[in-house]
Design an enzyme around this catalytic site. Sequence first.
Site, PDB file in Angstrom:
ATOM      1  N   GLY A  10      31.736 -18.106  24.861  1.00 54.45           N
ATOM      2  CA  GLY A  10      32.907 -18.741  24.477  1.00 54.45           C
ATOM      3  C   GLY A  10      33.573 -19.254  25.708  1.00 54.45           C
ATOM      4  O   GLY A  10      33.765 -18.615  26.579  1.00 54.45           O
ATOM      5  N   THR A  11      33.875 -20.731  25.829  1.00 53.93           N
ATOM      6  CA  THR A  11      34.324 -21.225  26.739  1.00 53.93           C
ATOM      7  C   THR A  11      35.773 -21.684  26.259  1.00 53.93           C
ATOM      8  O   THR A  11      36.289 -22.855  26.961  1.00 53.93           O
ATOM      9  CB  THR A  11      33.526 -22.367  27.562  1.00 53.93           C
ATOM     10  N   GLY A  12      36.502 -21.163  25.685  1.00 56.18           N
ATOM     11  CA  GLY A  12      38.044 -21.601  25.336  1.00 56.18           C
ATOM     12  C   GLY A  12      38.771 -21.057  26.472  1.00 56.18           C
ATOM     13  O   GLY A  12      38.514 -20.914  27.427  1.00 56.18           O
ATOM     14  N   GLY A  13      40.123 -20.972  26.017  1.00 54.38           N
ATOM     15  CA  GLY A  13      41.204 -20.531  27.115  1.00 54.38           C
ATOM     16  C   GLY A  13      40.616 -19.485  27.909  1.00 54.38           C
ATOM     17  O   GLY A  13      40.505 -19.038  29.307  1.00 54.38           O
ATOM     18  N   ILE A  14      40.542 -18.226  27.082  1.00 49.29           N
ATOM     19  CA  ILE A  14      40.242 -16.892  27.634  1.00 49.29           C
ATOM     20  C   ILE A  14      38.679 -17.139  28.385  1.00 49.29           C
ATOM     21  O   ILE A  14      38.682 -16.432  29.629  1.00 49.29           O
ATOM     22  CB  ILE A  14      39.917 -15.862  26.528  1.00 49.29           C
ATOM     23  N   LYS A 149      41.877  -8.002  19.364  1.00 50.24           N
ATOM     24  CA  LYS A 149      43.079  -7.439  18.730  1.00 50.24           C
ATOM     25  C   LYS A 149      42.936  -6.572  17.648  1.00 50.24           C
ATOM     26  O   LYS A 149      44.351  -6.106  17.036  1.00 50.24           O
ATOM     27  CB  LYS A 149      44.312  -8.167  18.870  1.00 50.24           C
ATOM     28  N   GLY A 216      44.548 -20.683  18.931  1.00 46.31           N
ATOM     29  CA  GLY A 216      43.867 -19.426  18.160  1.00 46.31           C
ATOM     30  C   GLY A 216      44.867 -18.133  18.227  1.00 46.31           C
ATOM     31  O   GLY A 216      44.936 -17.412  17.485  1.00 46.31           O
ATOM     32  N   THR A 217      45.070 -17.871  19.354  1.00 47.24           N
ATOM     33  CA  THR A 217      46.047 -16.678  19.870  1.00 47.24           C
ATOM     34  C   THR A 217      47.316 -16.753  18.941  1.00 47.24           C
ATOM     35  O   THR A 217      47.944 -15.838  18.414  1.00 47.24           O
ATOM     36  CB  THR A 217      46.178 -16.756  21.358  1.00 47.24           C
ATOM     37  N   GLU A 220      46.811 -16.054  15.433  1.00 48.39           N
ATOM     38  CA  GLU A 220      46.554 -14.521  15.250  1.00 48.39           C
ATOM     39  C   GLU A 220      47.800 -14.096  15.291  1.00 48.39           C
ATOM     40  O   GLU A 220      48.226 -13.019  14.441  1.00 48.39           O
ATOM     41  CB  GLU A 220      45.551 -14.113  16.328  1.00 48.39           C
ATOM     42  N   HIS A 224      50.571 -11.850  12.096  1.00 46.14           N
ATOM     43  CA  HIS A 224      51.421 -10.457  11.957  1.00 46.14           C
ATOM     44  C   HIS A 224      52.967 -10.668  11.432  1.00 46.14           C
ATOM     45  O   HIS A 224      53.692  -9.745  11.577  1.00 46.14           O
ATOM     46  CB  HIS A 224      51.589 -10.021  13.518  1.00 46.14           C
TER      47      HIS A 224
END
Lengths: 355, 355
Positions: A10-14, A149, A216-217, A220, A224
């Site tokens: 995965g080469t998204g933000g993280i 998470k 994406g974060t 997520e 909540h």
Amino acid sequence: MDDVTFAVLGTGGIGRRTLEVSQHKDGLTPVAACDRNGIAVDHDGLDVGELLAATEGNVASEHAGNAPSGDDTRTDGGTAVKRHGEGAGVVASEQARPTETPIQDVIDESAAIDAVLLALPNLTHDFIPRTAERFAEAGYEGVLVDVLKRSRVIGMLDERADLFEESGITFVCGAGATPGFLTGAAALAAQSFVEVDEVEIWWGVGLKSGYEDNRGTVREDIAHLDGYDIESARELSDAEIEAIVDDHDGVIEFEDMEHADDVLLERAGICDAADVTVGGILDVRSDEKPTTTTVRVTGRTFDGERGTNTFQLDDATSMAANVNGPALGYLKTAVRMNRVGDYGVFGPADLLPVF
Amino acid sequence: MDDVTFAVLGTGGIGRRTLEVSQHKDGLTPVAACDRNGIAVDHDGLDVGELLAATEGNVASEHAGNAPSGDDTRTDGGTAVKRHGEGAGVVASEQARPTETPIQDVIDESAAIDAVLLALPNLTHDFIPRTAERFAEAGYEGVLVDVLKRSRVIGMLDERADLFEESGITFVCGAGATPGFLTGAAALAAQSFVEVDEVEIWWGVGLKSGYEDNRGTVREDIAHLDGYDIESARELSDAEIEAIVDDHDGVIEFEDMEHADDVLLERAGICDAADVTVGGILDVRSDEKPTTTTVRVTGRTFDGERGTNTFQLDDATSMAANVNGPALGYLKTAVRMNRVGDYGVFGPADLLPVF
């Protein structure tokens, strides 16, 4: 410690920030990176600068067959980032080649890879366990780290602990900021006490410049909010997400989040999951943190006193710094464990002094 | 984790409080305790209540031949504690018997002991390394933990690392409060950063009720005052110590202490020893802490920001709570490492996520 080779799925933000942070760390050599459409491998070490320059603002997250996601990746959201067509994602790098089987390709190279970071934060709930299973079934002997998470994923990983142990895998789950860094801080702060009454994790994130990369974060997090869950948040269109953000003037406060810190602390024997509360404030219109990230651990000492130990992150430390530094720290520790034959499933608190 | 059996060498303040704290912890069974004149062994678990009741205010620290110290133990100071004659120290417990070879007696039992805490804080500088050597030469396979504060001891232990590894010993040095708990906190707080500029450790100790038990610690602290060193502090009579304490009205402030935190953090690759400062305030006339124990770690993030992360202990947590909880936490982690064959010499920061 000796040199550690690692791959990023995965080469998204993280994923990209982990590659970047690793350049500042001793003894870490990134040797593979993939997304749904492509893979870059160089066992002598990737040219991270070239890879980042080629993929910045260019994330491959289109729905595809045998891809890192296998999920509806509209959840990665946003339209400002190039996500489709020729040259989308990691294949834009001159070090990469297209592939329809990126995960299998990494598995095929994994005999020479000490650790794999699963930087896939927003997929179906059993995707990480299933991916890990594939590594185990291929006989991988090394480290897997995720930055998830979700509490329920941890149980799914635990169910596969025997498989990982047989293969020789050391799996660290939930090793980002929260859970991860702050879970570890809570575990350490608990050491003054013989009984922990309460753990309060409170985070602040200012995400203006990182917003596009971290949709994406944000999605997520919205799961909540009152009235939403992971499934309903996934169904939201980008416009609906934007409407929610607008409704909150870009600043969203979260209370009593169902974060994995609770099960990870209970798992390490520090307190009951019910004694852990997680909340925070997300500001997508400023890079300044709207509140100071703080961990408070309240407990009773052996000599009968009650107190609260506190861990605070400077407001100047970004979410990216607090996710990727600790993720690589846990990864290096896990490699150390793996090399002496310490296999199985671990949470961040398990890598801190035992309570 | 599985049950851990442990022994305590030395039943002064730290040794006795460690036994007490272990009663509040899961999975810890104290099976042996000794001082210079006696030893208590029960592989099913010592009756800690009886042992503490019998020895409280009754510390054996008279000069003796083959004794845990081998040092001039006037350094343990004080006259209010019974230190000589029949029934001095651990032999006052009905579980104990007199011995002239307490350390050898523990070594003789050590095949059934997972970990040994060397609670001998105030001895000649090579005493701990020499004692550890005796365990190694006897083929001990287990954990040794000390709570020393002296930088130079760590080098002496490192010189013996091969011997420990051959024997199967996992040695954790400096695993008390500082170094120990606060060193670990600094190592964790560093995870936001790719470069650490400065670590400031600042402690407060209120020691009124614990003063008699901790005169050795007070004497060690005085060695850090301007005009004193370890040797000259050792030569001070009790009256001279009292005079120094009186001169300061019972509240002594320490700056730029030569504490082992610096070498332990450098050893773990977190920063240069020169970037670590340790200071604090000791109040022997109050149990209230004169200042809040705080660790500040200042560094630079991968994205170019500079910040300071902070760890604070509640003023209600006593020195004893902050020494003995972490010591047992590090001990349990070391047993875990030892059981998978991870041997050698480690500092507290080595048991935290790798920087």
